[in-house]
Design a protein around this motif. Structure first.
Motif, PDB file in Angstrom:
ATOM      1  N   ALA A  95      -2.938  -3.252   2.491  1.00 29.94           N
ATOM      2  CA  ALA A  95      -3.159  -2.379   3.736  1.00 29.94           C
ATOM      3  C   ALA A  95      -2.234  -2.706   4.729  1.00 29.94           C
ATOM      4  O   ALA A  95      -1.574  -1.739   5.479  1.00 29.94           O
ATOM      5  CB  ALA A  95      -4.621  -2.739   4.034  1.00 29.94           C
ATOM      6  N   ALA A  96      -1.957  -3.993   4.863  1.00 38.38           N
ATOM      7  CA  ALA A  96      -1.091  -4.608   6.141  1.00 38.38           C
ATOM      8  C   ALA A  96       0.256  -4.099   5.616  1.00 38.38           C
ATOM      9  O   ALA A  96       1.065  -3.607   6.707  1.00 38.38           O
ATOM     10  CB  ALA A  96      -1.213  -5.953   6.137  1.00 38.38           C
ATOM     11  N   ASP A 141      -8.405 -13.072   1.353  1.00 35.43           N
ATOM     12  CA  ASP A 141      -7.280 -13.142   2.009  1.00 35.43           C
ATOM     13  C   ASP A 141      -7.036 -14.143   3.013  1.00 35.43           C
ATOM     14  O   ASP A 141      -6.237 -14.238   3.898  1.00 35.43           O
ATOM     15  CB  ASP A 141      -7.053 -11.842   2.935  1.00 35.43           C
ATOM     16  CG  ASP A 141      -8.302 -11.400   3.981  1.00 35.43           C
ATOM     17  OD1 ASP A 141      -8.932 -12.419   3.913  1.00 35.43           O
ATOM     18  OD2 ASP A 141      -8.432 -10.312   4.036  1.00 35.43           O
ATOM     19  N   ALA A 180      -6.697  -6.274   1.629  1.00 33.75           N
ATOM     20  CA  ALA A 180      -6.154  -6.600   3.092  1.00 33.75           C
ATOM     21  C   ALA A 180      -4.644  -6.402   2.796  1.00 33.75           C
ATOM     22  O   ALA A 180      -3.860  -6.122   3.817  1.00 33.75           O
ATOM     23  CB  ALA A 180      -6.794  -7.695   3.442  1.00 33.75           C
ATOM     24  N   PHE A 191      -7.034   0.026  11.019  1.00 33.32           N
ATOM     25  CA  PHE A 191      -7.122   0.306   9.636  1.00 33.32           C
ATOM     26  C   PHE A 191      -8.789   0.114   9.193  1.00 33.32           C
ATOM     27  O   PHE A 191      -8.973   0.956   8.193  1.00 33.32           O
ATOM     28  CB  PHE A 191      -6.304  -0.493   8.852  1.00 33.32           C
ATOM     29  CG  PHE A 191      -6.157  -0.115   7.496  1.00 33.32           C
ATOM     30  CD1 PHE A 191      -4.927   0.691   7.238  1.00 33.32           C
ATOM     31  CD2 PHE A 191      -6.766  -0.421   6.333  1.00 33.32           C
ATOM     32  CE1 PHE A 191      -4.919   1.322   5.994  1.00 33.32           C
ATOM     33  CE2 PHE A 191      -6.697  -0.064   5.009  1.00 33.32           C
ATOM     34  CZ  PHE A 191      -5.731   0.826   4.813  1.00 33.32           C
ATOM     35  N   ALA A 235     -10.005  -5.489   9.378  1.00 37.20           N
ATOM     36  CA  ALA A 235      -8.855  -5.349  10.284  1.00 37.20           C
ATOM     37  C   ALA A 235      -8.328  -6.567  11.004  1.00 37.20           C
ATOM     38  O   ALA A 235      -7.379  -6.352  11.723  1.00 37.20           O
ATOM     39  CB  ALA A 235      -9.546  -4.280  11.298  1.00 37.20           C
ATOM     40  N   THR A 266      -7.651  -9.476   9.742  1.00 36.85           N
ATOM     41  CA  THR A 266      -6.818 -10.027   8.972  1.00 36.85           C
ATOM     42  C   THR A 266      -5.481  -9.002   8.841  1.00 36.85           C
ATOM     43  O   THR A 266      -4.487  -9.391   8.707  1.00 36.85           O
ATOM     44  CB  THR A 266      -7.301 -10.532   7.709  1.00 36.85           C
ATOM     45  OG1 THR A 266      -8.136 -11.528   7.617  1.00 36.85           O
ATOM     46  CG2 THR A 266      -6.123 -10.787   6.756  1.00 36.85           C
ATOM     47  N   ILE A 267      -5.829  -7.773   8.553  1.00 38.83           N
ATOM     48  CA  ILE A 267      -4.444  -6.678   8.770  1.00 38.83           C
ATOM     49  C   ILE A 267      -3.776  -6.874   9.643  1.00 38.83           C
ATOM     50  O   ILE A 267      -2.513  -6.563   9.865  1.00 38.83           O
ATOM     51  CB  ILE A 267      -5.112  -5.209   8.180  1.00 38.83           C
ATOM     52  CG1 ILE A 267      -6.151  -5.029   6.801  1.00 38.83           C
ATOM     53  CG2 ILE A 267      -4.164  -4.158   8.424  1.00 38.83           C
ATOM     54  CD1 ILE A 267      -6.827  -4.024   6.652  1.00 38.83           C
ATOM     55  N   ALA A 289      -2.228  -0.927  12.476  1.00 39.56           N
ATOM     56  CA  ALA A 289      -2.769  -1.958  11.934  1.00 39.56           C
ATOM     57  C   ALA A 289      -4.156  -2.381  12.105  1.00 39.56           C
ATOM     58  O   ALA A 289      -5.111  -2.582  11.438  1.00 39.56           O
ATOM     59  CB  ALA A 289      -2.030  -3.370  11.664  1.00 39.56           C
TER      60      ALA A 289
END
Length: 328
Positions: free
Chosen positions: A246-247, A130, A243, A268, A272, A274-275, A265
């Protein structure tokens, strides 16, 4: 939803949203990095604010500043040569990258070995990380209201270090920021981003899986929170197909304001930072700088140079101003 032309007519709003997106990214990066620490989990369970010992930036923010610097230097007319030159000037020159991502380290090694995009991104074990998605929001900022333009520039920037899903994830994030900059609703933001993800990709599969889980739970966070983690989990937590879905799942679940979406976010788990960075950039573009708690803005305003040395002491507000000037 506004048009790009509508936005350009309001310089104050351009500034508000450009700074919101860039600083929102940095806030999400830092809060997500703090939230996933064992100390915070033991002390707070859920992290809702910065404590006195919270870290500053990670590679997410500092590589985003590299993308921003590259765009500013070339006046928004991004080319492969401009990206390669920026990486040689700011990344390849370093001997080590504390907190740096594996995909970026591999790209630097490939550049030193004489490879150039797209091979510098493709010939890497980490080309589906990511790392490109986390650094790409500045592209979405300058391409406000222009999803196609955002996707095109994102591919140019991402190809130096990524391939396949790694590039598509960057395009999805850049497009999302571009649409958020012109007040797109969350469904419009997500729909626009999905248009640039191939339907036979791992990323697309996980995005649609995440949205289906949310629909089955009727948007109830408690009912889909653990299934989302279980179904999106990849063998390595910095994978685009984990990721980025998830975001976007978090944004679909909670986007009423900057802070509520960002806190969800950041907590998570897994990647986390990067999310949080991706969600923070999109929410910041949508709601603007004034929606971010002032103490959070000051917390992240001046980078530490943890990963990329050139970023130490930069003023994110000034960088945001320079990006805003490219929206014309």
């Amino acid at each position: 939803m506004k048009t790009r032309e509508d936005l350009i007519k309001n310089p104050a709003l351009v500034r508000e949203k450009a700074l919101g997106a860039l600083i929102g990214l940095a806030v999400g990066d830092s809060l997500g990095d703090a939230a996933r620490t064992q100390a915070n989990r033991e002390t707070y369970g859920i992290t809702t604010d910065f404590n006195s010992g919270a870290s500053w930036s990670t590679d997410d923010t500092e590589f985003a500043l590299l993308t921003a610097k590259t765009l500013i230097t070339c006046g928004g007319a991004l080319t492969e040569d401009a990206v390669v030159r920026a990486w040689f000037e700011n990344v390849v020159v370093q001997d080590e990258y504390k907190r740096g991502g594996a995909s970026e380290k591999a790209a630097a090694d490939n550049l030193r070995a004489g490879l150039r995009p797209p091979l510098s991104g493709k010939f890497s074990t980490f080309h589906m990380s990511d790392g490109a998605a986390m650094r790409i929001p500045p592209v979405g900022i300058i391409k406000a209201g222009d999803p196609g333009g955002a996707a095109a520039l994102a591919e140019i920037d991402a190809s130096i270090s990524h391939y396949g899903d790694g590039i598509w994830g960057a395009q999805a994030v850049a497009v999302a920021v571009a649409v958020a900059m012109v007040d797109g609703g969350m469904e419009e933001i997500i729909s626009a981003a999905m248009k640039f993800v191939p339907s036979d990709s791992w990323l697309y599969h996980n995005l649609t899986t995440a949205f289906r889980l949310i629909e089955e739970a009727q948007g109830n966070i408690l009912d889909c929170w653990m299934p989302l983690h279980d179904r999106l989990r990849a063998s390595t937590w910095a994978t685009t197909a984990e990721a980025i879905p998830a975001a976007f799942a978090v944004l679909k679940l909670e986007h009423r304001d900057f802070r509520s979406g960002l806190v969800l976010a950041a907590n998570f788990a897994r990647d986390a930072d990067t999310i949080g960075a991706v969600a923070g950039a999109i929410l910041g573009a949508k709601y603007g700088l004034s929606a971010i708690p002032p103490a959070w803005v000051e917390k992240v305003r001046y980078p530490s140079g943890t990963c990329l040395q050139f970023t130490k002491g930069l003023d994110l507000a000034a960088v945001g101003e320079d990006l805003a000037a490219l929206i014309r």
